[in-house]
Scaffold this motif. Structure first.
Motif, PDB file in Angstrom:
ATOM      1  N   THR A 267     -24.416  50.398 -51.215  1.00 39.84           N
ATOM      2  CA  THR A 267     -23.188  50.548 -51.999  1.00 39.84           C
ATOM      3  C   THR A 267     -22.217  51.503 -51.299  1.00 39.84           C
ATOM      4  O   THR A 267     -21.012  51.276 -51.305  1.00 39.84           O
ATOM      5  CB  THR A 267     -23.528  51.071 -53.414  1.00 39.84           C
ATOM      6  N   THR A 268     -22.761  52.564 -50.685  1.00 43.83           N
ATOM      7  CA  THR A 268     -21.878  53.523 -49.997  1.00 43.83           C
ATOM      8  C   THR A 268     -21.176  52.864 -48.815  1.00 43.83           C
ATOM      9  O   THR A 268     -19.981  53.087 -48.591  1.00 43.83           O
ATOM     10  CB  THR A 268     -22.678  54.744 -49.505  1.00 43.83           C
ATOM     11  N   SER A 269     -21.912  52.054 -48.073  1.00 44.11           N
ATOM     12  CA  SER A 269     -21.318  51.412 -46.904  1.00 44.11           C
ATOM     13  C   SER A 269     -20.262  50.383 -47.326  1.00 44.11           C
ATOM     14  O   SER A 269     -19.177  50.287 -46.733  1.00 44.11           O
ATOM     15  CB  SER A 269     -22.413  50.743 -46.065  1.00 44.11           C
ATOM     16  N   MET A 270     -20.564  49.622 -48.389  1.00 43.16           N
ATOM     17  CA  MET A 270     -19.589  48.639 -48.877  1.00 43.16           C
ATOM     18  C   MET A 270     -18.317  49.323 -49.365  1.00 43.16           C
ATOM     19  O   MET A 270     -17.196  48.872 -49.076  1.00 43.16           O
ATOM     20  CB  MET A 270     -20.201  47.798 -50.007  1.00 43.16           C
ATOM     21  N   CYS A 271     -18.475  50.426 -50.086  1.00 43.70           N
ATOM     22  CA  CYS A 271     -17.297  51.146 -50.590  1.00 43.70           C
ATOM     23  C   CYS A 271     -16.487  51.727 -49.428  1.00 43.70           C
ATOM     24  O   CYS A 271     -15.245  51.730 -49.472  1.00 43.70           O
ATOM     25  CB  CYS A 271     -17.723  52.257 -51.553  1.00 43.70           C
ATOM     26  N   ALA A 275     -12.663  50.887 -48.518  1.00 53.06           N
ATOM     27  CA  ALA A 275     -11.673  51.967 -48.511  1.00 53.06           C
ATOM     28  C   ALA A 275     -10.729  51.839 -47.323  1.00 53.06           C
ATOM     29  O   ALA A 275      -9.541  52.183 -47.422  1.00 53.06           O
ATOM     30  CB  ALA A 275     -12.381  53.325 -48.501  1.00 53.06           C
ATOM     31  N   VAL A 276     -11.243  51.322 -46.214  1.00 50.27           N
ATOM     32  CA  VAL A 276     -10.395  51.156 -45.025  1.00 50.27           C
ATOM     33  C   VAL A 276      -9.235  50.206 -45.338  1.00 50.27           C
ATOM     34  O   VAL A 276      -8.071  50.497 -45.075  1.00 50.27           O
ATOM     35  CB  VAL A 276     -11.229  50.612 -43.835  1.00 50.27           C
ATOM     36  N   GLY A 277      -9.558  49.070 -45.943  1.00 49.06           N
ATOM     37  CA  GLY A 277      -8.518  48.086 -46.235  1.00 49.06           C
ATOM     38  C   GLY A 277      -7.645  48.478 -47.414  1.00 49.06           C
ATOM     39  O   GLY A 277      -6.434  48.237 -47.421  1.00 49.06           O
ATOM     40  N   LEU A 278      -8.275  49.102 -48.428  1.00 46.41           N
ATOM     41  CA  LEU A 278      -7.520  49.453 -49.645  1.00 46.41           C
ATOM     42  C   LEU A 278      -6.644  50.679 -49.431  1.00 46.41           C
ATOM     43  O   LEU A 278      -5.691  50.903 -50.164  1.00 46.41           O
ATOM     44  CB  LEU A 278      -8.489  49.715 -50.810  1.00 46.41           C
ATOM     45  N   GLU A 286     -15.880  49.330 -59.431  1.00 44.85           N
ATOM     46  CA  GLU A 286     -14.482  48.891 -59.296  1.00 44.85           C
ATOM     47  C   GLU A 286     -14.354  47.878 -58.161  1.00 44.85           C
ATOM     48  O   GLU A 286     -13.614  46.889 -58.278  1.00 44.85           O
ATOM     49  CB  GLU A 286     -13.571  50.094 -59.037  1.00 44.85           C
ATOM     50  N   LEU A 287     -15.095  48.117 -57.090  1.00 50.50           N
ATOM     51  CA  LEU A 287     -15.071  47.184 -55.962  1.00 50.50           C
ATOM     52  C   LEU A 287     -15.501  45.784 -56.405  1.00 50.50           C
ATOM     53  O   LEU A 287     -14.851  44.778 -56.079  1.00 50.50           O
ATOM     54  CB  LEU A 287     -15.989  47.697 -54.844  1.00 50.50           C
ATOM     55  N   LEU A 288     -16.576  45.722 -57.192  1.00 50.98           N
ATOM     56  CA  LEU A 288     -17.055  44.418 -57.670  1.00 50.98           C
ATOM     57  C   LEU A 288     -16.021  43.774 -58.594  1.00 50.98           C
ATOM     58  O   LEU A 288     -15.770  42.555 -58.518  1.00 50.98           O
ATOM     59  CB  LEU A 288     -18.396  44.561 -58.399  1.00 50.98           C
ATOM     60  N   ALA A 289     -15.396  44.598 -59.444  1.00 50.27           N
ATOM     61  CA  ALA A 289     -14.380  44.068 -60.356  1.00 50.27           C
ATOM     62  C   ALA A 289     -13.168  43.552 -59.569  1.00 50.27           C
ATOM     63  O   ALA A 289     -12.612  42.491 -59.898  1.00 50.27           O
ATOM     64  CB  ALA A 289     -13.953  45.154 -61.350  1.00 50.27           C
ATOM     65  N   LEU A 290     -12.781  44.288 -58.547  1.00 47.86           N
ATOM     66  CA  LEU A 290     -11.650  43.847 -57.712  1.00 47.86           C
ATOM     67  C   LEU A 290     -11.969  42.517 -57.032  1.00 47.86           C
ATOM     68  O   LEU A 290     -11.129  41.621 -56.941  1.00 47.86           O
ATOM     69  CB  LEU A 290     -11.333  44.910 -56.651  1.00 47.86           C
ATOM     70  N   ALA A 291     -13.213  42.393 -56.550  1.00 44.44           N
ATOM     71  CA  ALA A 291     -13.614  41.146 -55.887  1.00 44.44           C
ATOM     72  C   ALA A 291     -13.586  39.983 -56.877  1.00 44.44           C
ATOM     73  O   ALA A 291     -13.135  38.881 -56.552  1.00 44.44           O
ATOM     74  CB  ALA A 291     -15.001  41.297 -55.274  1.00 44.44           C
ATOM     75  N   ALA A 292     -14.039  40.256 -58.090  1.00 39.35           N
ATOM     76  CA  ALA A 292     -14.053  39.200 -59.112  1.00 39.35           C
ATOM     77  C   ALA A 292     -12.632  38.768 -59.471  1.00 39.35           C
ATOM     78  O   ALA A 292     -12.397  37.611 -59.832  1.00 39.35           O
ATOM     79  CB  ALA A 292     -14.793  39.689 -60.359  1.00 39.35           C
ATOM     80  N   VAL A 299     -12.717  40.924 -51.890  1.00 34.86           N
ATOM     81  CA  VAL A 299     -13.344  39.610 -51.699  1.00 34.86           C
ATOM     82  C   VAL A 299     -14.015  39.543 -50.332  1.00 34.86           C
ATOM     83  O   VAL A 299     -15.142  39.057 -50.178  1.00 34.86           O
ATOM     84  CB  VAL A 299     -12.294  38.479 -51.853  1.00 34.86           C
ATOM     85  N   GLN A 300     -13.312  40.078 -49.315  1.00 36.33           N
ATOM     86  CA  GLN A 300     -13.863  40.062 -47.958  1.00 36.33           C
ATOM     87  C   GLN A 300     -15.149  40.894 -47.874  1.00 36.33           C
ATOM     88  O   GLN A 300     -16.172  40.431 -47.359  1.00 36.33           O
ATOM     89  CB  GLN A 300     -12.807  40.603 -46.977  1.00 36.33           C
ATOM     90  N   VAL A 301     -15.093  42.116 -48.401  1.00 33.98           N
ATOM     91  CA  VAL A 301     -16.248  43.022 -48.303  1.00 33.98           C
ATOM     92  C   VAL A 301     -17.428  42.485 -49.112  1.00 33.98           C
ATOM     93  O   VAL A 301     -18.568  42.427 -48.630  1.00 33.98           O
ATOM     94  CB  VAL A 301     -15.861  44.442 -48.782  1.00 33.98           C
ATOM     95  N   VAL A 302     -17.166  42.090 -50.350  1.00 37.12           N
ATOM     96  CA  VAL A 302     -18.246  41.647 -51.239  1.00 37.12           C
ATOM     97  C   VAL A 302     -18.803  40.291 -50.787  1.00 37.12           C
ATOM     98  O   VAL A 302     -20.008  40.051 -50.824  1.00 37.12           O
ATOM     99  CB  VAL A 302     -17.736  41.603 -52.701  1.00 37.12           C
TER     100      VAL A 302
END
Ligand SMILES: [Zn+2]
Length: 392
Positions: A267-271, A275-278, A286-292, A299-302
């Motif tokens: 989870t830390t690595s995905m976040c 963070a680089v792109g966001l 929040e990352l999962l919600a954004l992807a959904a 979407v790319q990261v998840v």
């Protein structure tokens, strides 16, 4: 609470284990599993029915010509256990019944990472969880049958932590220290081993002879059950499954591997990747919600994580030949995001022979409590194995 404690033979122990894992279970099925005649089963079950550990379910008719019989089950409420998962900052505890079902939870912050400070936090969690009776049972430590502690490190003898890098520990007799403070039986186990045992006895691996577990969360864990037993080696607890190469273009883990399972799925690595792109920090939920909701960075990261998880599942199934992979850990909510689910299936398909059997992927609850329930499960197992009596 019953006061009589039936003396347990090996066959009695097997009977308790089978009913605990598979109950409510028809007597005929139980007899088949244990190779016991109906008369032997009746004789062997009697002390457990008398003590209250076993209960009889409603009469079941096995078809029009079948004889009526009452299935057997355990009175899971009979005993209380506490399971605690240790992290670098917290002791996360659950109070459970005999089937490691959570009845309450409590979290204590660690004042520091010395063994004494950690034991202090563990004692506080156990005392808080046992302070009230939680709907039956005896309050306080007297009502407690055992404590399990799980830790992301290498453990020996279900007692001594040989290595836990996140606490900077080497050779700490955590089990001994805690048992002395609490005066109840304590087992310490590697967290992935414990979680895999919980899946094997009480979870998604119940009744499955061969399966693997992949956990996704702060790290990536891997457990394997073959012929009904978990594979344990001298390297268990080193977290080797956390560094399987999955994507040569991926980010880098703490050990410097590019695109290993931790780099792709923790989870830390995905976040950090998101963070680089966001252009800002983002929490995992929040990352999962954004992807959904279709955010292109998320979407790319998840999606990439889902693809990597698929590759991991395929590698596990290809090499160990298990047909079932259980996904668990606090980060496993990943697979509920449509793009990750699609990529997961694509990742598996890409690395499997098209004629190979379909891998059955089962997903557990994405909550941190699963780790603590794992710790409770090994305490339950120790109670049966070591003391040999559950009727007390
Ligand atoms: Zn790595």
């Amino acid at each position: 609470m019953p006061t009589t404690e039936p003396a347990l033979s090996e066959s009695g122990r097997e009977l308790v284990r089978e009913v605990l894992i598979h109950g409510p279970i028809a007597r005929a099925e139980l007899g088949r599993r244990l190779g016991l005649s109906p008369a032997s089963l009746t004789r062997l079950s009697k002390p457990f029915l008398d003590s209250g550990l076993f209960v009889e379910g409603a009469v079941e008719f096995a078809g029009a010509v079948g004889r009526p019989a009452k299935p057997l089950d355990v009175q899971a409420d009979l005993q209380r256990f506490v399971g605690v998962k240790l992290t670098g900052d917290q002791a996360f505890g659950v109070l459970t019944d005999l089937r490691a079902k959570a009845l309450g939870e409590h979290v204590a912050d660690l004042a520091g990472r010395s063994p004494e400070e950690v034991v202090e936090a563990l004692v506080a969690v156990v005392r808080e969880l046992t302070a009230s009776s939680h709907g039956g049972g005896v309050a306080g430590l007297e009502g407690l049958a055992g404590v399990g502690v799980s830790i992301g490190g290498k453990v020996t003898g279900q007692r001594t932590v040989l290595r836990a890098t996140f606490l900077a520990w080497r050779e700490v007799d955590l089990g001994g220290m805690l048992a002395e403070r609490l005066g109840v039986p304590v087992v310490v186990e590697n967290d992935v081993v414990a979680l895999t045992e919980a899946e094997r006895w009480f979870g998604l691996g119940r009744g499955v002879d061969d399966f693997a577990v992949v956990t996704v969360g702060a790290g990536v864990g891997y457990g394997l059950v073959v012929h009904g037993r978990q594979v344990i080696t001298p390297d268990t607890g080193l977290g080797l499954g956390g560094h399987v190469p999955l994507d040569p273009t991926g980010p880098i883990c703490v050990d410097g591997h590019r695109g290993c399972s931790t780099a792709m799925l923790s989870t830390t690595s995905m976040c950090a990747s998101a963070a680089v792109g966001l252009g800002r920090r983002v929490a995992y939920d929040e990352l999962l919600a954004l992807a959904a909701s279709g955010d292109p960075v998320a979407v790319q990261v998840v999606g990439t994580a889902g693809r990597s998880l698929g590759r991991m599942v395929a590698a596990v199934a290809n090499l160990t030949m298990v047909g079932t992979v259980v996904l668990s850990g606090e980060g496993v909510g990943l697979v509920d995001v449509p793009v990750a689910a699609t990529e997961l299936r694509a990742g598996i398909a890409a690395d499997r022979d098209p004629d190979a059997s379909e891998v059955r992927v089962l997903t557990g609850a994405a909550d941190f409590g699963a780790w603590a329930r794992g710790a409770a499960a090994v305490a339950v197992q120790a109670r049966i194995g070591a003391l040999g009596a559950l009727g007390a």
